[in-house]
Design a protein around this motif. Structure first.
Motif, mmCIF file in Angstrom:
data_model
loop_
_atom_site.group_PDB
_atom_site.id
_atom_site.type_symbol
_atom_site.label_atom_id
_atom_site.label_comp_id
_atom_site.label_asym_id
_atom_site.label_seq_id
_atom_site.Cartn_x
_atom_site.Cartn_y
_atom_site.Cartn_z
ATOM 1 N N PHE A 115 0.825 -1.207 0.000
ATOM 2 C CA PHE A 115 0.000 0.000 0.000
ATOM 3 C C PHE A 115 0.859 1.257 0.000
ATOM 4 N N ARG A 132 -1.648 -1.025 -3.907
ATOM 5 C CA ARG A 132 -2.991 -0.501 -3.687
ATOM 6 C C ARG A 132 -2.951 0.850 -2.974
ATOM 7 N N LEU A 137 -7.084 0.192 2.464
ATOM 8 C CA LEU A 137 -6.482 -0.661 3.495
ATOM 9 C C LEU A 137 -7.525 -1.297 4.406
#
Length: 209
Positions: A115, A132, A137
Motif C-alpha cells: 500500500f 494498492r 487498506l
C-alpha cells in the motif's frame, strides 16, 4: 523474559542457528557436534546447549545434532512452518527494496498486500502484487486479515498508521522508520529496524578495535 520464561536473547539467537544449519545442510553436512557448531558460529558450546535446552534439547550424547532435523525443529519453534499474512505500507525506495529482496516465504510470512498513498505508484506490480491505495487498506484488512505489517513510511506517520492497523487486527510490526514504535497495546509485537544504529555500532567497534 517472555511469558514462558525464555530470555528474549535466546529467541534472538534462534534465527542465527537456523541460518547456519541451513548452510551446513546445503554443504552436505548431516551431523555436527555442539563444539563444532560453536566454532563455526563464534560462540561457546555451552551457550548452544543451554539455548536449545530451553526447548527440550535436540542432541544425542556421542552423536551431536542432526543438522536437517535440528533446523526443522528450530523452524517450527520460530513458526516458519506456519506462514503468517503480512502487508507492506510504503512503496518508496526502501519499501520497494524490502518487497523485492526479503525472502518472506522462507522466514514464515506471506506478503499479501502492498500500500501507498502516492497516486503515481498505485497499480504498479511488485512480486506479482499490485500496489494498492492506502484508502483501500480497511476493506483489504477486514477481508484478508493480515497478522503483521512492515512499515516503510516517514516517522511522523508511524503512530497514526500503526494504531489504525492495530484496530484492524494487526498484531505485529517490522518497523523500518526512524520512529521507535513502542508497544502500547497488550499482545502487540514490534521489531524496530535501524540501519543507522548498526552503522554507528560498526563505527564504534572499528574505532576501538
Amino acid at each position: 523474559m517472555n511469558k514462558k520464561g525464555i530470555s528474549s536473547y535466546v529467541i534472538k539467537r534462534l534465527p542465527r542457528y537456523y541460518r547456519f544449519l541451513g548452510d551446513l545442510s546445503a554443504a552436505g553436512i548431516k551431523r555436527i557436534s555442539s563444539g563444532e557448531l560453536a566454532r563455526k558460529m563464534g560462540v561457546t558450546a555451552s551457550q548452544i546447549r543451554q539455548d536449545l535446552n530451553c526447548f527440550g534439547g535436540f542432541g544425542q550424547q556421542g552423536y551431536g545434532y542432526n543438522t536437517d532435523l535440528l533446523r526443522e525443529e528450530i523452524g517450527a519453534i520460530l513458526g516458519i512452518d506456519m506462514p503468517k499474512k503480512i502487508v507492506l505500507i510504503g512503496m518508496g525506495n526502501l519499501g520497494r527494496a524490502v518487497a523485492l529482496h526479503l525472502s518472506f516465504e522462507e522466514k514464515g510470512f506471506n506478503l499479501i498486500g502492498i500500500f501507498d498513498k502516492k497516486e503515481s505508484l498505485i497499480g504498479n506490480v511488485v512480486r506479482n502484487i499490485p500496489v494498492r491505495s492506502i484508502a483501500s487498506l480497511d476493506d483489504f484488512c477486514r477481508e484478508n486479515k493480515p497478522e503483521a505489517a512492515i512499515l516503510c513510511i516517514p516517522k511522523e506517520s508511524v503512530p497514526q498508521v500503526a494504531e489504525h492497523l492495530i484496530n484492524l487486527g494487526v498484531k505485529g510490526f517490522l518497523n523500518f522508520s526512524h520512529y521507535d514504535l513502542s508497544v502500547k497495546y497488550e499482545g502487540i509485537q514490534v521489531e524496530n529496524v535501524h540501519f543507522g544504529d548498526s552503522l554507528m555500532t560498526l563505527s564504534y567497534n572499528l574505532k576501538n578495535n
